[in-house]
Motif scaffolding. Structure first.
Motif, short mmCIF file in Angstrom:
data_model
loop_
_atom_site.label_atom_id
_atom_site.label_comp_id
_atom_site.label_asym_id
_atom_site.label_seq_id
_atom_site.Cartn_x
_atom_site.Cartn_y
_atom_site.Cartn_z
N UNK A 75 0.79 -1.22 0.00
CA UNK A 75 0.00 0.00 0.00
C UNK A 75 0.84 1.29 0.00
N UNK A 76 1.93 1.28 -0.73
CA UNK A 76 2.76 2.48 -0.91
C UNK A 76 2.84 2.79 -2.40
N UNK A 77 3.04 4.06 -2.72
CA UNK A 77 3.25 4.48 -4.09
C UNK A 77 4.47 5.38 -4.16
N UNK A 78 5.02 5.52 -5.36
CA UNK A 78 6.21 6.36 -5.52
C UNK A 78 5.82 7.82 -5.37
N UNK A 79 6.50 8.49 -4.48
CA UNK A 79 6.31 9.94 -4.27
C UNK A 79 7.33 10.70 -5.12
N UNK A 80 8.57 10.20 -5.13
CA UNK A 80 9.64 10.86 -5.89
C UNK A 80 10.71 9.84 -6.23
N UNK A 81 11.43 10.14 -7.28
CA UNK A 81 12.51 9.27 -7.72
C UNK A 81 13.70 10.16 -8.04
N UNK A 82 14.78 9.98 -7.32
CA UNK A 82 15.98 10.75 -7.57
C UNK A 82 16.95 9.86 -8.34
N UNK A 83 18.11 10.35 -8.60
CA UNK A 83 19.12 9.53 -9.27
C UNK A 83 19.51 8.36 -8.37
N UNK A 84 19.54 8.59 -7.07
CA UNK A 84 20.03 7.60 -6.12
C UNK A 84 18.93 6.86 -5.37
N UNK A 85 17.86 7.55 -5.01
CA UNK A 85 16.83 7.00 -4.13
C UNK A 85 15.46 6.99 -4.78
N UNK A 86 14.61 6.07 -4.31
CA UNK A 86 13.20 6.09 -4.63
C UNK A 86 12.46 6.31 -3.32
N UNK A 87 11.54 7.27 -3.32
CA UNK A 87 10.81 7.65 -2.11
C UNK A 87 9.36 7.24 -2.27
#
Length: 186
Positions: free
Chosen positions: A170-182
């Motif tokens: 029950x989580x969705x991607x909030x942001x995706x950086x070069x290094x991390x997925x939030x």
């Protein structure tokens, strides 16, 4: 959720300020539990972030792991596969030492309060830690996971596995950086 009341858990925290994904929250009166297997950071955390609890262990279901420390200070891992990758990239191994471990749910239980943010940056062990979280009991608002492949600098081979696992919980991607997925709780 107020930013100045954030409670976080930072797994593989490294330095209390440098490259920290939780230092901004600390500066805004947040506090939390920071875990890193490198002994050298314990004194730094006590001095620079006294409100945080620093745990000098690796995060694993095993009682003890092997810690691989490289001459390049940022690179440490308990993953033998990740160690081999860094050696293949030309990084020189500086030291190998045993390190005591603690499991993720024991850390989450220590919080004894709502967990707003979890940061997982463990050089190759992120998914192993993530899949051990008891999501029926613990429901952090935001989870940041290092998802970069050290060889290609692209998303890791298990990126899709992580995304599917998080969606299932029950989580969705909030942001995706070069290094991390939030990820954020739906």
């Amino acid at each position: 959720c107020k930013l100045d009341a954030f409670f976080y858990i930072d797994i593989g925290c490294f330095d209390p300020i440098k490259y920290s994904n939780t230092y901004y929250l600390y500066k805004r009166n947040g506090k939390g539990i920071c875990i890193d297997p490198q002994k050298k950071f314990a004194k730094k955390f006590k001095k620079k972030r006294p409100k945080d609890l620093f745990i000098n262990k690796s995060v694993s279901n095993k009682k003890q792991e092997t810690l691989y420390l490289f001459k390049h200070n940022i690179i440490t891992t308990t993953s033998e596969d990740e160690k081999k990758i860094y050696e293949k990239l030309g990084y020189k191994l500086k030291k190998v030492e045993p390190v005591n471990s603690i499991d993720i749910n024991s850390i989450l239980a220590m919080a004894n309060q709502k967990i707003d943010f979890i940061n997982i940056d463990c050089e190759g062990n992120e998914f192993e830690i993530l899949k051990d979280i008891n999501f029926d009991k613990y429901k952090p608002l935001i989870i940041c996971i290092e998802t970069i492949d050290p060889i290609t600098s692209n998303k890791s081979k298990i990126y899709n596995k992580i995304v599917k696992f998080m969606e299932k919980n029950n989580y969705e991607i909030l942001a995706d950086t070069i290094v991390n997925t939030i990820f954020i709780k739906k």
